[in-house]
Design a protein around this motif. Structure first.
Motif, PDB file in Angstrom:
ATOM      1  N   ILE A  87       0.821  -1.236  -0.020  1.00  0.00           N
ATOM      2  CA  ILE A  87      -0.069  -0.097   0.188  1.00  0.00           C
ATOM      3  C   ILE A  87       0.661   1.257  -0.028  1.00  0.00           C
ATOM      4  O   ILE A  87       1.979   1.097   0.848  1.00  0.00           O
ATOM      5  CB  ILE A  87      -0.840  -0.031   1.234  1.00  0.00           C
ATOM      6  CG1 ILE A  87      -1.862  -1.208   1.189  1.00  0.00           C
ATOM      7  CG2 ILE A  87      -1.650   1.322   1.207  1.00  0.00           C
ATOM      8  CD1 ILE A  87      -2.582  -1.232   2.579  1.00  0.00           C
ATOM      9  N   GLU A  88       0.522   2.228  -0.763  1.00  0.00           N
ATOM     10  CA  GLU A  88       1.191   3.465  -0.736  1.00  0.00           C
ATOM     11  C   GLU A  88      -0.051   4.541  -0.081  1.00  0.00           C
ATOM     12  O   GLU A  88      -1.280   4.697  -0.583  1.00  0.00           O
ATOM     13  CB  GLU A  88       1.576   3.928  -1.900  1.00  0.00           C
ATOM     14  CG  GLU A  88       2.327   5.447  -2.057  1.00  0.00           C
ATOM     15  CD  GLU A  88       3.094   5.974  -3.022  1.00  0.00           C
ATOM     16  OE1 GLU A  88       3.869   6.895  -2.911  1.00  0.00           O
ATOM     17  OE2 GLU A  88       2.909   5.440  -4.003  1.00  0.00           O
ATOM     18  N   THR A  95      -5.145   9.437   0.309  1.00  0.00           N
ATOM     19  CA  THR A  95      -5.443   8.332  -0.571  1.00  0.00           C
ATOM     20  C   THR A  95      -4.724   7.162  -0.440  1.00  0.00           C
ATOM     21  O   THR A  95      -3.543   7.135   0.145  1.00  0.00           O
ATOM     22  CB  THR A  95      -5.005   9.137  -2.119  1.00  0.00           C
ATOM     23  OG1 THR A  95      -5.939  10.238  -2.479  1.00  0.00           O
ATOM     24  CG2 THR A  95      -5.276   8.060  -3.377  1.00  0.00           C
ATOM     25  N   LEU A  96      -5.287   6.107  -0.838  1.00  0.00           N
ATOM     26  CA  LEU A  96      -4.350   4.915  -0.762  1.00  0.00           C
ATOM     27  C   LEU A  96      -4.428   4.320  -2.102  1.00  0.00           C
ATOM     28  O   LEU A  96      -5.218   4.082  -3.114  1.00  0.00           O
ATOM     29  CB  LEU A  96      -5.335   3.769  -0.046  1.00  0.00           C
ATOM     30  CG  LEU A  96      -5.299   3.918   1.382  1.00  0.00           C
ATOM     31  CD1 LEU A  96      -6.029   2.536   1.927  1.00  0.00           C
ATOM     32  CD2 LEU A  96      -3.957   3.824   1.982  1.00  0.00           C
ATOM     33  N   VAL A  97      -3.393   3.698  -2.695  1.00  0.00           N
ATOM     34  CA  VAL A  97      -2.853   2.967  -3.933  1.00  0.00           C
ATOM     35  C   VAL A  97      -2.132   1.648  -3.688  1.00  0.00           C
ATOM     36  O   VAL A  97      -1.482   1.651  -2.953  1.00  0.00           O
ATOM     37  CB  VAL A  97      -2.104   3.615  -5.043  1.00  0.00           C
ATOM     38  CG1 VAL A  97      -1.820   2.938  -6.108  1.00  0.00           C
ATOM     39  CG2 VAL A  97      -2.601   5.101  -5.279  1.00  0.00           C
ATOM     40  N   THR A  99      -2.173  -3.182  -3.843  1.00  0.00           N
ATOM     41  CA  THR A  99      -2.260  -4.295  -4.451  1.00  0.00           C
ATOM     42  C   THR A  99      -2.326  -5.512  -3.403  1.00  0.00           C
ATOM     43  O   THR A  99      -1.501  -5.425  -2.238  1.00  0.00           O
ATOM     44  CB  THR A  99      -1.298  -4.614  -5.534  1.00  0.00           C
ATOM     45  OG1 THR A  99      -1.312  -3.437  -6.274  1.00  0.00           O
ATOM     46  CG2 THR A  99      -1.541  -5.988  -6.043  1.00  0.00           C
ATOM     47  N   PHE A 122     -13.377   2.738  -3.908  1.00  0.00           N
ATOM     48  CA  PHE A 122     -11.991   2.410  -4.446  1.00  0.00           C
ATOM     49  C   PHE A 122     -12.368   2.168  -5.777  1.00  0.00           C
ATOM     50  O   PHE A 122     -13.348   1.477  -6.308  1.00  0.00           O
ATOM     51  CB  PHE A 122     -11.213   1.121  -3.734  1.00  0.00           C
ATOM     52  CG  PHE A 122     -10.747   1.565  -2.432  1.00  0.00           C
ATOM     53  CD1 PHE A 122      -9.600   2.576  -2.220  1.00  0.00           C
ATOM     54  CD2 PHE A 122     -11.439   0.993  -1.242  1.00  0.00           C
ATOM     55  CE1 PHE A 122      -9.343   2.945  -1.078  1.00  0.00           C
ATOM     56  CE2 PHE A 122     -10.799   1.397  -0.074  1.00  0.00           C
ATOM     57  CZ  PHE A 122      -9.672   2.280   0.319  1.00  0.00           C
ATOM     58  N   TYR A 164      -5.935  -1.796  -6.508  1.00  0.00           N
ATOM     59  CA  TYR A 164      -7.140  -0.889  -6.255  1.00  0.00           C
ATOM     60  C   TYR A 164      -6.430   0.633  -5.784  1.00  0.00           C
ATOM     61  O   TYR A 164      -5.357   0.616  -5.357  1.00  0.00           O
ATOM     62  CB  TYR A 164      -7.921  -1.505  -4.858  1.00  0.00           C
ATOM     63  CG  TYR A 164      -7.355  -1.496  -3.705  1.00  0.00           C
ATOM     64  CD1 TYR A 164      -7.488  -0.476  -2.724  1.00  0.00           C
ATOM     65  CD2 TYR A 164      -6.203  -2.451  -3.482  1.00  0.00           C
ATOM     66  CE1 TYR A 164      -6.855  -0.864  -1.383  1.00  0.00           C
ATOM     67  CE2 TYR A 164      -5.586  -2.649  -2.220  1.00  0.00           C
ATOM     68  CZ  TYR A 164      -6.001  -1.559  -1.190  1.00  0.00           C
ATOM     69  OH  TYR A 164      -5.350  -1.647  -0.267  1.00  0.00           O
ATOM     70  N   SER A 165      -7.211   1.583  -5.987  1.00  0.00           N
ATOM     71  CA  SER A 165      -6.718   2.853  -5.527  1.00  0.00           C
ATOM     72  C   SER A 165      -7.904   3.756  -5.050  1.00  0.00           C
ATOM     73  O   SER A 165      -9.300   3.584  -5.595  1.00  0.00           O
ATOM     74  CB  SER A 165      -6.081   3.576  -6.570  1.00  0.00           C
ATOM     75  OG  SER A 165      -6.681   3.699  -7.789  1.00  0.00           O
ATOM     76  N   GLN A 167      -9.865   7.123  -2.358  1.00  0.00           N
ATOM     77  CA  GLN A 167      -9.754   7.863  -1.030  1.00  0.00           C
ATOM     78  C   GLN A 167     -11.063   6.914  -0.063  1.00  0.00           C
ATOM     79  O   GLN A 167     -12.077   6.848  -0.271  1.00  0.00           O
ATOM     80  CB  GLN A 167     -10.465   9.124  -1.007  1.00  0.00           C
ATOM     81  CG  GLN A 167      -9.374  10.201  -1.819  1.00  0.00           C
ATOM     82  CD  GLN A 167      -9.767  11.538  -1.802  1.00  0.00           C
ATOM     83  OE1 GLN A 167     -10.960  11.824  -1.945  1.00  0.00           O
ATOM     84  NE2 GLN A 167      -8.880  12.401  -1.256  1.00  0.00           N
ATOM     85  N   TRP A 202      -8.414  -2.436   2.547  1.00  0.00           N
ATOM     86  CA  TRP A 202      -7.658  -3.244   1.571  1.00  0.00           C
ATOM     87  C   TRP A 202      -8.716  -4.427   1.160  1.00  0.00           C
ATOM     88  O   TRP A 202      -9.721  -4.958   1.979  1.00  0.00           O
ATOM     89  CB  TRP A 202      -6.586  -3.878   2.584  1.00  0.00           C
ATOM     90  CG  TRP A 202      -6.620  -4.865   3.700  1.00  0.00           C
ATOM     91  CD1 TRP A 202      -7.163  -4.332   4.897  1.00  0.00           C
ATOM     92  CD2 TRP A 202      -6.319  -6.190   3.684  1.00  0.00           C
ATOM     93  NE1 TRP A 202      -7.260  -5.290   5.718  1.00  0.00           N
ATOM     94  CE2 TRP A 202      -6.617  -6.332   5.186  1.00  0.00           C
ATOM     95  CE3 TRP A 202      -5.848  -7.278   3.189  1.00  0.00           C
ATOM     96  CZ2 TRP A 202      -6.671  -7.800   5.847  1.00  0.00           C
ATOM     97  CZ3 TRP A 202      -5.874  -8.346   3.559  1.00  0.00           C
ATOM     98  CH2 TRP A 202      -5.960  -8.770   4.710  1.00  0.00           C
TER      99      TRP A 202
END
Length: 703
Positions: A87-88, A95-97, A99, A122, A164-165, A167, A202
């Protein structure tokens, strides 16, 4: 779990044994703090009970109520073996980006789909099955079905890659994932997924009965520090002033315990020494809360682990770590190997640590069974206060449990309606009353058996999930006795017992006896509680404890004493969950046989046998009979001696060397008119009876 601060309302309970200045009147459960309105208050000086503070109903929660009522489809068809989550977290845009690569084993033949949870705010990228794209179908706002496009048979495995990505929804659940800026100006991201909010940050198969190994890598801006489950594998510098923290768990973990927290933590490490070496204790604290006192508070977890290990077995995740990190809630959350805490109190720390055994190692399989997590952890608070260095022991345990009584008793420990977060994390039922179930069980079976039960419970369900009936089965197997009489009212029923009792000492035929009546006076809507109740008194300066088995609304007990008694007390050590205990004037009950001379079981020949009652009785020769071993009746002369309350039976030689004396419950007390309380199940018990009027006495001689 233990939380507390929200909307200027503190739904938390002081867990240090003190009493709140305002009586608690709400439901204890998680509640997110008002991040957008004000910064988190200063670190609390008092202990906050591990409690999920109740939050007002929102559209998100209403939607979730509908989701959790229907189980995730196909949960029994698959076994998730591992999650590899990267996760970033982008604090500037919340925001999350990410896998998640899931390794899944099929448990059936012909598996063609796999369902997981992920919130619909997402954007779901292209899902890959073993590296090839597959289609997905969104079933509702939190649930996605992966259409595998092929089938897998039993024990075959596959990998799903789910990108996925977006807010996250702010403030859903207990926070789920929270982006915020503290009053210090530091940016922070942290998660709290219990009970079913993992899907808000997630993609996961959200099923308490399917634990999996989990690696989590979190990318954050430098110089943020990331705390997460398991062991730190490395910190990788990345372009753009970013860094990636890689954490790995080598023990299975349930989805709601997966977590990370990231901010400008100050960190330090101590260790816990055990037979196989040492384990790191890692601490992550807000710089503005970093003080020697707060550090010392968290470092208590070291001796706590040692204390719990002696009674529960070694710390479950001994090859990894135990850690505590600050996060934005007033209480705590027992994320596996990395507890989040908003405070430094002793009982809060003990509660969350206790969860590592009870909640993390052994997890409630369904949310109605949440007391297996929270009741156990609440009792861990008391066990620590009983066993910590310098403790007074039993007095400390008694005080700890007295301060953890529910404020009302109307609910059941078992959570019948687990669609409501506030029901699940109800402080009176799941926490306090759940803890009292264990406390009472311990007294019923004794310390050795109680801790043997916990050892067997661990052995059967370690790194797995259990339901209430599983725990009851373990208790009965280890104790070797049925315990439904205890668990059914105390776990599945409502209420608690209230007692009134009275005493009177009497002299019968030159011997002293203490008469006690015990009444249950709780609400008529509550069950009658069967319990062994300690009754303590002093004779000649020495305390004596008599156990009263109470199984009915009113019972009477008679037992011999060796002199004048004083300092009478019911349940003096606080082993029974009572809403009230009060003494009252003695109320006489049924007559009991208090002496048979010669003693039943004696070998003759006998000329007479004396049967003495504790109170004057109306008795005739038809109320007493003698029978031979073959069952033939023997006519015997007998007379009643008023001065000693004694029936004297003359035994003729034709009775033989083996015979029975039967005293029927047609015998009545002069003062109450109540029938004889005569049961003597082993053919020789005196005083006779079970505390209730009715029941003949049978005594055996020559056997």
């Amino acid at each position: 779990m233990g939380l507390g601060i929200a909307s200027a309302l503190l739904f938390a309970w002081v867990g240090s044994g003190t009493t709140p200045s305002t009586p608690f009147s709400g439901t204890i459960a998680h509640r997110p703090p008002p991040f957008a309105l004000s910064p988190l208050p200063p670190a609390p000086a008092a202990d906050l009970e591990c409690a999920h503070a109740a939050r007002a109903a929102t559209a998100v929660e209403a939607m979730l109520a509908g989701i959790v009522k229907k189980p995730l489809e196909g949960t029994a068809d698959t076994d998730v073996l591992k999650n590899v989550l990267e996760i970033e977290a982008l604090p500037d845009t919340s925001t999350l980006v990410g896998t998640n690569v899931m390794t899944v084993k099929s448990l059936i033949n012909g598996l063609g789909q796999f369902t997981f949870r992920l919130a619909d705010n997402f954007t779901l990228g292209t899902v890959l099955l073993n590296g090839s794209p597959i289609s997905t179908t969104r079933l509702d706002s939190a649930t996605v079905r992966a259409n595998l496009g092929t089938t897998f048979n039993q024990d075959q495995t596959f990998q799903l890659t789910i990108p996925y990505s977006g807010q996250p929804v702010a403030g859903s659940g207990f926070g789920s994932i929270v982006f915020r800026t503290r009053s210090s100006g530091a940016k922070e991201v942290f998660t709290l997924s219990e009970p079913w909010f993992a899907y808000t940050w997630w993609p996961a198969k959200d099923d308490n009965d399917d634990k999996a190994l989990t690696d989590i890598a979190v990318i954050v801006p430098s110089p943020m520090v990331v705390a997460a489950n398991g062991l730190l594998q490395g910190v990788d510098p990345l372009s753009g002033g970013r860094q990636r923290y890689r954490w790995s768990s080598q023990y299975p973990i349930v989805t709601y315990l997966v977590s990370f927290s990231a901010t400008n933590f100050n960190t330090w490490t101590t260790s816990y020494t055990h037979a196989g070496g040492s384990m790191p204790l890692n601490f992550y604290i807000y710089p503005e809360w970093d003080s020697s006192g707060n550090r010392a508070g968290w470092e208590r977890s070291g001796p706590m682990i040692g204390a719990f290990a002696t009674i529960f077995g070694e710390y479950p995740f001994i090859q990894e770590k135990y850690g505590i990190c600050n996060f934005g809630f007033g209480g705590g959350m027992e994320h596996q190997t990395i507890t989040g805490q908003g405070g430094f109190g002793e009982s809060l720390t003990a509660h969350e640590l206790g969860h590592q055994w009870w909640g993390d190692m052994v997890t409630c399989k369904t949310w109605p069974d949440i007391w297996l997590n929270e009741g156990f952890a609440t009792y861990c608070e008391a066990l620590w206060l009983e066993r910590k260095p310098g403790s007074s022991g039993l007095p400390a345990l008694k005080s700890a449990m007295a301060s953890r009584k529910p404020s009302n008793y109307n609910g059941s420990v078992y959570c019948y309606d687990a669609t409501s977060v506030s029901n699940i994390f109800n402080g009176n039922t799941s926490y306090r009353k759940g803890g009292w179930v264990l406390h009472q069980l311990r007294h019923i079976v004794g310390d050795a058996t109680f801790f043997a039960i916990l050892a067997e419970y661990r052995s059967r369900y370690e790194f797995r999930a259990a339901i209430t009936e599983d725990f009851i089965r373990v208790c009965e197997d280890v104790s070797g006795r049925s315990l439904r009489w205890f668990f059914d009212p105390w776990v599945y029923g409502i209420g608690a017992v209230a007692y009134k009792w009275g005493i009177e000492q009497t002299t019968v035929d030159g011997r002293e006896y203490l008469q006690v009546h015990l009444r249950q006076t709780q609400s008529a809507s509550y069950p009658v509680f069967s319990m062994p109740v300690d009754f303590r008194y002093t004779v000649g300066g020495s305390p004596v404890t008599q156990v009263l088995w109470n199984t009915a609304p009113t019972q009477h007990y008679v037992f011999p004493v060796n002199g004048s008694s004083s300092a009478h007390a019911l349940d003096p050590d606080g082993w029974v969950l009572t809403s009230s205990v009060a003494s009252e004037a003695y109320q006489p009950g049924p007559p009991k046989i208090v002496r048979v001379d010669p003693s039943p079981g004696s070998t003759g020949p006998f000329s007479t046998i004396r049967i003495t009652f504790h109170t004057p009785v109306n008795i005739s020769t038809t109320d007493v009979s003698v029978a031979t071993r073959s069952g033939a009746k023997v006519r015997c002369p007998m007379r009643y001696q008023d001065s000693t309350n004694t029936m004297i039976v003359t035994i003729p030689s034709k009775a033989g060397s083996q015979f029975y004396i039967v005293v029927r419950d047609t015998v009545r007390a002069v003062n109450t008119g109540l029938a004889l309380d005569g049961e003597a199940p082993d053919y020789h018990s005196v005083p006779s009876g079970d505390g209730l009027a009715g029941g003949m006495a049978i005594y055996r001689f020559g056997y």
